[in-house]
Design a protein around this motif. Structure first.
Motif, PDB file in Angstrom:
ATOM      1  N   ASP A  98       2.221 -58.200  38.804  1.00 44.90           N
ATOM      2  CA  ASP A  98       1.405 -59.190  39.503  1.00 44.90           C
ATOM      3  C   ASP A  98      -0.091 -58.884  39.467  1.00 44.90           C
ATOM      4  O   ASP A  98      -0.896 -59.676  39.961  1.00 44.90           O
TER       5      ASP A  98
ATOM      6  N   THR B 150     -10.010 -65.097  40.216  1.00 48.28           N
ATOM      7  CA  THR B 150      -9.210 -65.111  41.440  1.00 48.28           C
ATOM      8  C   THR B 150      -9.705 -64.068  42.431  1.00 48.28           C
ATOM      9  O   THR B 150      -9.908 -64.364  43.617  1.00 48.28           O
TER      10      THR B 150
ATOM     11  N   LYS C  26      -2.280 -61.621  37.970  1.00 49.18           N
ATOM     12  CA  LYS C  26      -2.357 -62.828  38.796  1.00 49.18           C
ATOM     13  C   LYS C  26      -3.409 -62.680  39.883  1.00 49.18           C
ATOM     14  O   LYS C  26      -4.121 -63.626  40.203  1.00 49.18           O
TER      15      LYS C  26
END
Length: 73
Positions: A41, A52, A44
């Protein structure tokens, strides 16, 4: 409050939310936030070109009083 916000936001992004951990370390006037996620992860949370994590930093700094700025994320 900030720890809970970051924890909630990161859990919404990752595929293994049960493995998310957030730690806030205070050093004098400055604080740093450490985010731990499952290895799969990491991308992400960082996002393409870091977008992000930059957005998460901006969100945290927007709700943090000036005297409690986050030094590192």
């Amino acid at each position: 409050m900030i720890k809970e916000l970051v924890l909630y936001a990161v859990k919404q992004i990752v595929s293994k939310p049960d493995q998310v951990a957030v730690t806030v370390n205070k050093s004098g006037e400055k604080s740093s936030i450490e985010i731990s996620v499952h290895e799969s992860d990491r991308g992400k949370v960082i996002g393409r070109n870091g977008q992000t994590i930059k957005a998460l930093r901006m969100l945290v700094n927007a709700i943090t009083p000036d005297e409690q700025r986050i030094a590192r994320f």
